[in-house]
Design an enzyme around this catalytic site. Structure first.
Site, PDB file in Angstrom:
ATOM      1  N   HIS A 308       0.864  -1.178   0.000  1.00 26.04           N
ATOM      2  CA  HIS A 308       0.000   0.000   0.000  1.00 26.04           C
ATOM      3  C   HIS A 308       0.900   1.228   0.000  1.00 26.04           C
ATOM      4  O   HIS A 308       1.689   1.418   0.921  1.00 26.04           O
ATOM      5  CB  HIS A 308      -0.888  -0.013   1.252  1.00 26.04           C
ATOM      6  N   HIS A 351       0.690   2.644  11.817  1.00 28.81           N
ATOM      7  CA  HIS A 351       1.548   3.783  11.492  1.00 28.81           C
ATOM      8  C   HIS A 351       1.813   4.629  12.729  1.00 28.81           C
ATOM      9  O   HIS A 351       0.963   4.764  13.608  1.00 28.81           O
ATOM     10  CB  HIS A 351       0.838   4.650  10.431  1.00 28.81           C
ATOM     11  N   GLU A 357      -2.249  14.069  12.151  1.00 28.59           N
ATOM     12  CA  GLU A 357      -3.306  13.746  11.199  1.00 28.59           C
ATOM     13  C   GLU A 357      -4.684  13.974  11.818  1.00 28.59           C
ATOM     14  O   GLU A 357      -5.054  13.312  12.792  1.00 28.59           O
ATOM     15  CB  GLU A 357      -3.192  12.287  10.753  1.00 28.59           C
ATOM     16  N   TYR A 366     -15.112   4.410   6.184  1.00 21.96           N
ATOM     17  CA  TYR A 366     -13.667   4.442   5.957  1.00 21.96           C
ATOM     18  C   TYR A 366     -13.131   3.020   6.027  1.00 21.96           C
ATOM     19  O   TYR A 366     -13.436   2.280   6.954  1.00 21.96           O
ATOM     20  CB  TYR A 366     -12.999   5.333   6.996  1.00 21.96           C
ATOM     21  N   HIS A 387      -1.516   4.400  15.330  1.00 16.10           N
ATOM     22  CA  HIS A 387      -2.867   4.276  14.796  1.00 16.10           C
ATOM     23  C   HIS A 387      -2.856   3.275  13.651  1.00 16.10           C
ATOM     24  O   HIS A 387      -1.809   2.811  13.211  1.00 16.10           O
ATOM     25  CB  HIS A 387      -3.417   5.628  14.334  1.00 16.10           C
TER      26      HIS A 387
END
EC number: 1.13.11.5
Length: 458
Positions: A308, A351, A357, A366, A387
Site C-alpha cells: 500500500h 503507522h 493527522e 472508511y 494508529h
C-alpha cells in the site's frame, strides 16, 4: 462526450464518475490559479490598465493582494476589483464574544492519546454558518503566518444581512451534510457534500443554506496559499487535475440597509455596522479568487503490484512550508478506488507519523475503521501516536482472498496533515460527543507471535 465501456465501470455509481454533472445553476471559469477576467455588467473592466482616472459606470478600483507585491511572479496572487463602494466603507469594529470559534489552542500539555469524536450535533435554535463554527484543534497562528486552525460547523439558518471575512487565513470548506451557496465578493460558489470550496484570506462572503441544516469541516490555513502538489514521476497528469477547479464569474449585490460585517482578526471575532452589502464587485480580473473542486473527479493513484503506497499519493492540495518537501498542511482524500495489490495487507497499515493527522468522513465508511467513525465525525492522531486499522478490519483483511480486487466504493474520507502538532482545544477534549473509549477499537489485536521451534530448543 467520451464513450466508455460500461463493463469497465463495474460497481462505480454514476455520480462517482468523472462525467458526473456538477449539480448547480451557476457559471464558472475553469483552471487552477489562472488569470481570470469577468464582468457582470458589460464594459466595467478597464482595457490595458488597472486603475484608470475614472472607472466605467462610476465604480471604484481596488486591489486585493494575497501575497507580497514582490513575491515571485509564479506565486504572486492578487486581483483587481471594480466595485460600487470601496471595502473601507463601514463602521468601527468592536470585539465579539464567541466562545466556540477561536485560535486559542492553549499552552498547556497536549495529550498523546488517539482522539475521536462523533458528529457535532445539529443546533436546536437558529444558527448560521459563523455562529455554528466550533474549533477542534490547531497550531501556529496568524501572527507567524504558519499553521492551521481546524474547525467543524453545524448550522440551520442562512446568513441574510450578515457578512464575514477571515483576515487570519484562507478557508478550506468541506461540506458533509447539506448544500451551501457561498456568496462572495467575486461570485457565487455552489457546494454540496463531496465538493470543497476555498475562500481566500480577506474575502468577504455570506453562506446560504439550501437545505434545512448543514454540517461540515473547515481548515483555516495561516500559512502558504494552497496549491496543487508536484507530481514528480507520476508525470504531467493525475490526482487533482487543474482543469477541474472552478472559479465563479462576477456577480454582485446592490443592497442598502442595516447589515453586520464580522471579521476574524488575530484569532478574535470583531463586528461592525455596514450600510450596504459588501458583495458589490461588478467586475474583476486577477488570480486571487474563490474556487471549488469536486472530489469525485480526483484521479486516484495506487499500487498494481504489491504494498500500500504512502498516503501522500492522495494529496489534493498542499500548503508549502519554509522546508522543502515538508508541508505546512496537506489536504488528502481517500475516495472510491480499487485495491489489487498481491501478497499485501490492503487497508492502510499501522503507522506512527512525525506529522499529525486530523481525519473526517464525508460519506460512507472508511476502509480502515469498520465501526465508530461516522460521517461528520473526526479523529486526531498526533505526532508519533500509534494508529491503524481496528481489530475487525485487521482480521478480515488478513484472511481476504487476494485473487479478487477489493472495490472500495461509496465512500469519501479526508485528512488534514500538518507538520506541527495539532493542539486540541479544551472544548474538544471535554465535548460530550468525544468518544472516550476510542482506544478500545484496538483492544482486540492479540499477540499471535509463535517463534519457530528450532533443533536447539528441543
Amino acid at each position: 462526450m467520451i464513450q466508455r465501456d460500461p463493463n469497465l465501470l463495474l460497481s462505480w455509481r454514476a455520480d462517482q464518475h468523472p462525467d458526473a454533472p456538477m449539480h448547480n445553476d451557476q457559471r464558472y471559469m475553469t483552471g487552477f490559479g489562472n488569470e481570470f477576467a469577468t464582468e457582470a455588467v458589460a464594459g466595467s473592466l478597464p482595457i490595458g490598465q488597472n486603475s484608470p482616472q475614472r472607472v466605467a459606470h462610476g465604480l471604484y478600483a481596488e486591489q486585493l493582494s494575497g501575497t507580497a507585491f514582490t513575491a515571485p511572479r509564479g506565486q504572486n496572487r492578487r486581483s483587481w476589483l471594480y466595485r460600487i463602494r470601496p471595502a473601507a466603507v463601514h463602521g468601527s469594529f468592536s470585539l465579539v464574544e464567541q466562545s466556540h470559534f477561536h485560535n486559542d489552542f492553549g499552552a498547556g500539555p497536549v495529550p498523546p492519546d488517539q482522539l475521536r469524536w462523533s458528529p457535532l450535533p445539529l443546533p436546536s435554535v437558529p444558527t448560521d454558518f459563523v455562529d455554528g463554527l466550533y474549533t477542534m484543534a490547531g497550531n501556529g497562528g496568524p501572527e507567524a503566518m504558519s499553521g492551521v486552525g481546524v474547525h467543524v460547523y453545524a448550522a440551520n439558518a442562512s446568513m441574510q444581512d450578515r457578512f464575514f471575512y477571515d483576515a487570519d487565513g484562507e478557508l478550506l470548506l468541506v461540506p458533509q451534510q447539506g448544500r451551501l451557496r457561498v456568496h462572495t465578493e467575486l461570485g457565487v460558489l455552489a457546494l454540496e457534500p463531496q465538493q470543497i470550496g476555498v475562500i481566500p484570506r480577506g474575502m468577504r462572503f455570506r453562506v446560504e443554506l439550501l437545505d434545512a441544516a448543514a454540517r461540515g469541516y473547515v481548515c483555516e490555513n495561516f500559512g502558504g496559499l494552497l496549491r496543487l502538489p508536484d507530481l514528480g514521476p507520476i508525470g504531467a497528469n493525475g490526482l487533482a487535475n487543474p482543469r477541474d477547479f472552478e472559479t465563479p464569474h462576477a456577480a454582485f449585490e446592490q443592497r442598502e440597509g442595516t447589515f453586520e460585517l464580522v471579521a476574524k482578526f488575530q484569532g478574535h471575532l470583531w463586528r461592525a455596522d455596514i450600510g450596504h452589502s459588501p458583495l458589490d464587485v461588478v467586475a474583476w480580473h486577477g488570480n486571487y479568487a474563490p474556487y471549488r473542486y469536486d472530489l469525485r473527479r480526483f484521479n486516484t493513484i495506487g499500487s498494481i503490484s504489491f504494498d500500500h503506497p504512502d498516503p501522500s499519493i492522495f494529496t489534493v492540495l498542499t500548503s508549502p512550508s519554509d522546508t522543502h518537501g515538508t508541508a505546512n498542511m496537506d489536504f488528502a482524500i481517500f475516495p472510491p478506488r480499487w485495491l489489487v495489490a498481491q501478497h499485501t495487507f490492503r487497508p492502510p497499515w499501522f503507522h506512527r507519523n512525525v506529522a499529525s493527522e486530523f481525519m473526517g468522513l464525508v460519506h460512507g465508511v472508511y476502509d480502515a475503521k469498520a465501526e465508530g467513525f461516522a460521517p461528520g465525525g473526526a479523529s486526531l492522531h498526533n505526532c508519533m501516536s500509534g494508529h491503524g486499522p481496528d481489530a475487525a478490519t485487521f482480521d478480515k483483511a488478513s484472511q481476504a482472498d487476494l485473487t479478487r480486487p477489493d472495490v472500495i466504493a461509496d465512500t469519501m474520507a479526508f485528512m488534514f496533515e500538518t507538520r506541527a502538532v495539532l493542539r486540541p482545544t479544551q472544548q474538544a477534549l471535554s465535548a460530550a460527543h468525544r468518544q472516550a473509549d476510542y482506544q478500545q477499537c484496538w483492544s482486540g489485536l492479540r499477540a499471535a507471535f509463535q517463534p519457530p521451534i528450532t533443533e536447539d530448543a528441543t
